[in-house]
Design an enzyme around this catalytic site. Structure first.
Site, PDB file in Angstrom:
ATOM      1  N   LYS A   1       0.857  -1.192   0.000  1.00 57.81           N
ATOM      2  CA  LYS A   1       0.000   0.000   0.000  1.00 57.81           C
ATOM      3  C   LYS A   1       0.890   1.238   0.000  1.00 57.81           C
ATOM      4  CE  LYS A   1      -2.400   1.595   3.783  1.00 57.81           C
ATOM      5  NZ  LYS A   1      -1.857   2.978   3.870  1.00 57.81           N
TER       6      LYS A   1
ATOM      7  N   GLU B   1      -9.528   7.554   3.798  1.00 61.34           N
ATOM      8  CA  GLU B   1      -9.419   7.881   5.228  1.00 61.34           C
ATOM      9  C   GLU B   1      -9.954   9.285   5.511  1.00 61.34           C
ATOM     10  OE1 GLU B   1      -5.631   7.038   7.078  1.00 61.34           O
ATOM     11  OE2 GLU B   1      -6.181   8.128   8.908  1.00 61.34           O
TER      12      GLU B   1
HETATM   13  O1  KIV Z   1      -1.000   2.642   8.505  1.00 57.74           O
HETATM   14  C1  KIV Z   1      -2.183   2.364   8.713  1.00 57.74           C
HETATM   15  O2  KIV Z   1      -2.552   1.779   9.725  1.00 57.74           O
HETATM   16  C2  KIV Z   1      -3.153   2.776   7.720  1.00 57.74           C
HETATM   17  C3  KIV Z   1      -4.595   2.602   8.045  1.00 57.74           C
HETATM   18  C4  KIV Z   1      -5.056   3.720   8.901  1.00 57.74           C
HETATM   19  C5  KIV Z   1      -5.422   2.447   6.839  1.00 57.74           C
HETATM   20  O3  KIV Z   1      -2.800   3.249   6.689  1.00 57.74           O
END
Ligand code: KIV
Length: 302
Positions: A119, A188
């Site tokens: 991600k 978010e």
């Molecule tokens: O780093 C994380 O925990 C996140 C979540 C808030 C989606 O990106």
């Protein structure tokens, strides 16, 4: 009654869930025990989030966490997971400056932690980085709205997409991330109506955190939902347990019992055969220099 064996979650399965309107559940995890909890609770996706910086490592924000720290945490999570798809979060500084760096960092996360997908945050240049990583064969999850790695530039930890212009930017970023092959996008801290409208335009599943109920899935930070974190939580956090209180209470009882001498009791204590003890005692009594250093008084010898 035992629950049926769950099959490992795959990208086609996530697409199928979105199509069927079956909510997708994601949670963060940062170590072996939290991964085991996520596994046993039946979540679909586990994110080794860079929130580890704050909830596990005690940094003030997510900017500080390094690739090495993320790898160490990710390896522990991997050992605890079987069914959920594991998402490795790319820390700040590991992808922004070039496509080459982004691909190298994504490969490192996959090879060294065993995560299946990665991600990264934001639209803009991150869209090109996502494209490069997808082309290198690693599936990418996007993240728009409040992107903590660049929170300062966004004016702080604030809801995003509250103005029409802000919402348009969110829509464009989400469509761009989808067009370069992201398999899913985290939204978010976005107003529910905006997230719902954008999510409805996407073919890929949107996963919301503070984005209302209309996204294909939800994600929460493990320490927030269990009440392991203390202090003020964002509005979108629902606490399902108060584990910090329980933990402090448990350790406090331990402190009290050690100090009062009631722990350890006989049930926590190993015994020894009397003849072995006698032989050992005789040895100690005959050994020069030990006589005056007895830890306790022996029972009289038979
Ligand atoms: O780093 C994380 O925990 C996140 C979540 C808030 C989606 O990106």
């Amino acid at each position: 009654m035992s629950s049926p064996e769950r099959k490992p979650v795959t990208l086609p399965r996530l697409a199928e869930m979105k199509q069927a309107g079956e909510p997708i559940v994601m949670v963060t995890a940062y170590d072996y025990p939290s991964a085991r909890v996520a596994e046993e609770a039946g979540v679909d996706l586990v994110l080794v989030g860079d929130t580890a910086a704050m909830v596990v490592l005690g940094y003030p924000g997510t900017e500080a966490v390094s690739m090495e720290e993320m790898i160490m945490l990710g390896r522990a999570v991997r050992r605890g997971l079987k069914v959920p798809l594991m998402v490795g979060d790319m820390p700040m500084g590991s992808y922004e400056s070039s496509n080459e760096l982004a691909v190298q960092s994504a490969q490192r996360l996959v090879k060294e932690t065993g995560c299946q997908v990665v991600k990264l945050e934001a639209g803009g240049t991150s869209v090109e980085r996502a494209r490069a990583i997808v082309r290198a064969g690693i599936p990418v999850m996007g993240h728009v709205g409040l992107t903590p790695q660049t929170a300062t530039a966004l004016g702080g930890y604030k809801t995003q997409g509250k103005t029409a212009q802000g919402a348009i930017q969110l829509l464009e970023d989400a469509l761009a991330l989808q067009s370069v092959g992201c398999f899913s996008i985290v939204f978010e801290a976005v107003p529910a109506a905006i997230a719902a409208a954008i999510a409805a335009q996407l073919e890929i599943p949107a996963i919301g955190i503070g984005a209302g109920p209309a996204t294909a899935g939800q994600v929460l930070v493990y320490h927030d939902l269990l009440g392991i974190s203390t202090g003020r939580a964002p509005k979108f956090v629902k606490r399902y347990a108060e584990v910090h209180e329980e933990m402090v209470g448990g350790v406090r009882r331990y402190v009290e019992e050690v100090r009062s001498g009631s722990f350890p009791g006989p049930e926590h204590t190993y015994g020894v055969e009397p003849e072995e003890l006698t032989e050992f005692r005789l040895y100690m009594e005959q050994k020069e220099g030990l006589g005056s250093k007895r830890a306790w008084e022996w029972e009289p010898l038979p």
